[in-house]
Motif scaffolding. Sequence first.
Motif, mmCIF file in Angstrom:
data_model
loop_
_atom_site.group_PDB
_atom_site.id
_atom_site.type_symbol
_atom_site.label_atom_id
_atom_site.label_comp_id
_atom_site.label_asym_id
_atom_site.label_seq_id
_atom_site.Cartn_x
_atom_site.Cartn_y
_atom_site.Cartn_z
ATOM 1 N N MET A 43 0.754 -1.169 -0.005
ATOM 2 C CA MET A 43 0.045 -0.128 0.141
ATOM 3 C C MET A 43 0.704 1.348 0.018
ATOM 4 O O MET A 43 0.617 2.278 -0.618
ATOM 5 N N LEU A 103 -0.220 10.639 5.726
ATOM 6 C CA LEU A 103 0.022 9.364 6.207
ATOM 7 C C LEU A 103 0.165 9.601 8.080
ATOM 8 O O LEU A 103 -0.687 8.768 8.767
ATOM 9 N N ILE A 106 -2.313 8.192 11.219
ATOM 10 C CA ILE A 106 -1.840 7.523 12.089
ATOM 11 C C ILE A 106 -2.165 8.247 13.443
ATOM 12 O O ILE A 106 -2.794 7.515 14.449
ATOM 13 N N LEU A 117 -7.602 -4.776 2.711
ATOM 14 C CA LEU A 117 -7.628 -4.453 4.159
ATOM 15 C C LEU A 117 -8.225 -3.278 4.632
ATOM 16 O O LEU A 117 -8.124 -2.935 5.699
ATOM 17 N N THR A 139 -11.221 -2.585 4.902
ATOM 18 C CA THR A 139 -12.348 -2.689 6.166
ATOM 19 C C THR A 139 -11.494 -2.792 7.583
ATOM 20 O O THR A 139 -12.491 -2.569 8.269
ATOM 21 N N ILE A 140 -10.416 -3.259 7.529
ATOM 22 C CA ILE A 140 -9.891 -3.789 8.961
ATOM 23 C C ILE A 140 -10.045 -2.581 9.852
ATOM 24 O O ILE A 140 -10.619 -2.797 10.994
ATOM 25 N N PRO A 141 -9.534 -1.255 9.740
ATOM 26 C CA PRO A 141 -9.754 -0.383 10.591
ATOM 27 C C PRO A 141 -11.236 0.029 11.053
ATOM 28 O O PRO A 141 -11.402 0.220 12.344
ATOM 29 N N ALA A 161 -5.753 6.125 3.910
ATOM 30 C CA ALA A 161 -6.268 4.712 3.979
ATOM 31 C C ALA A 161 -5.083 3.974 4.384
ATOM 32 O O ALA A 161 -5.289 3.013 5.619
ATOM 33 N N THR A 162 -3.946 4.073 3.944
ATOM 34 C CA THR A 162 -2.823 3.376 4.612
ATOM 35 C C THR A 162 -2.413 3.809 5.973
ATOM 36 O O THR A 162 -2.247 2.659 6.824
ATOM 37 N N GLY A 163 -2.476 4.929 6.278
ATOM 38 C CA GLY A 163 -2.254 5.188 7.673
ATOM 39 C C GLY A 163 -3.498 4.464 8.722
ATOM 40 O O GLY A 163 -3.133 4.218 9.641
ATOM 41 N N LEU A 164 -4.530 4.491 8.295
ATOM 42 C CA LEU A 164 -5.678 3.590 8.967
ATOM 43 C C LEU A 164 -5.150 2.301 9.322
ATOM 44 O O LEU A 164 -5.381 1.834 10.059
ATOM 45 N N VAL A 165 -5.158 1.662 8.044
ATOM 46 C CA VAL A 165 -4.341 0.283 8.200
ATOM 47 C C VAL A 165 -3.188 0.018 9.226
ATOM 48 O O VAL A 165 -3.344 -0.938 9.810
ATOM 49 N N ILE A 166 -2.501 1.039 9.270
ATOM 50 C CA ILE A 166 -1.088 0.888 10.044
ATOM 51 C C ILE A 166 -1.614 1.073 11.383
ATOM 52 O O ILE A 166 -1.068 -0.115 12.231
ATOM 53 N N SER A 167 -2.487 1.879 11.734
ATOM 54 C CA SER A 167 -3.201 2.050 13.127
ATOM 55 C C SER A 167 -3.754 0.692 13.456
ATOM 56 O O SER A 167 -3.654 0.099 14.458
ATOM 57 N N THR A 183 -3.117 -2.384 12.382
ATOM 58 C CA THR A 183 -1.862 -3.288 12.667
ATOM 59 C C THR A 183 -1.232 -3.237 14.170
ATOM 60 O O THR A 183 -0.945 -4.252 14.612
ATOM 61 N N VAL A 184 -1.185 -1.920 14.084
ATOM 62 C CA VAL A 184 -0.581 -1.715 15.644
ATOM 63 C C VAL A 184 -1.227 -2.518 16.710
ATOM 64 O O VAL A 184 -0.553 -2.976 17.533
#
Lengths: 181, 183
Positions: A130, A144, A148, B23, B25-27, B118-124, B126-127
């Motif tokens: 991504m 980004l 977060i 992914l 939908t995950i957040p 969206a990438t930021g949301l998935v990173i959160s 995952t954390v």
Amino acid sequence: MNKCLELFLTFAKIGTFTFGGGYSMLPMIQREIVEHKKWATNEEIVNYYAIGQCTPGVIAVNTATFIGSKIAGIPGGIIATLGVVTPSIVIIMIIANILNLFLENIFIEKALSGIRATVCALMIYSIWGMLKKSIKDILCVGLLICAIIATLFLKISPVYISIFGISLGVIYCLCKKEKTK
Amino acid sequence: MKLLLLLYFEFFKIGLFSIGGGLATIPFLQELSVKYGWFSQELFADMIAISESTPGPIGVNMATYVGYHTAGIPGGIISTLGLISPSIIVILLIARLLTHFKENKYVQSIFYILRPLATGLVISATVQILKIALFIPNAQSFITALKVKELILFFTMLIAIFSLKKNPIFYIIAGAVIGIFIL
């Protein structure tokens, strides 16, 4: 009517034999829709995918709705979509049931611990993909980091972040137009 | 009945606001866990593993799982229908309107902004999952909080995934087998 049944069965087959959704579904869709049924050309499928990515929802579902509606109008779109999700519904419910029965078992518990660690690694791999697609310049990096912080520390709902992103995108486009004028 | 309506509404929202598939939908699902307590974070990690290793799109599998866990068979069906309803509506509209949707300047700008978000949301998200999978909650110090064996497994898998690029199911099965013998 026959066409609708055919649509349902074809998409149910696609739903049954693809793992992971998204891009892993593309080869199966190509084989079934382009080669076997000749419902669309390869180029059309790629276009549907591209649009499926920039519209709300799961890409595989969006693509199914697109192809279904092309073949048999609105009912076709709905039936193709139901076809693609039906195998998931059945399979997941069966697995959830089995898992609930064995959740207390020590071996299952250990297996699940191993699986959780593995899922973390898989998710990091997906995030890497991504990042490569989404980070084009310094503004993207800023967005980004903001996303977060907003979710992890400020606990802001992802819904608001999406709405914010869409609004900002429109403003950004308007600003760019002003500049070129 | 009220629960089913709530499930439909919540999953409709997820279908409408998660853009980009996979992914994405995950957040949103993780938020459900926090908001309603329908499922624990541990189960959430298991759901991701199962959704990745069973046929069908991950988002749809996750919706069915959460719905079924919360309200049985009707819950599973209603949640999935909720998730796909916005797709059907939006795509049917777009299919009629334009074929040049992707070339539209507004759409391109929106995606330029939305993708990193969206990438930021998935990173959160995952954390949060990392915390559960690799650390012991409420431990006294950082060192005692580490699940050492899990961490080693995690890094080994990470290296394997980046270098071998096999199907996720392969790693999930390997993770389960290693878990049974070592953890």
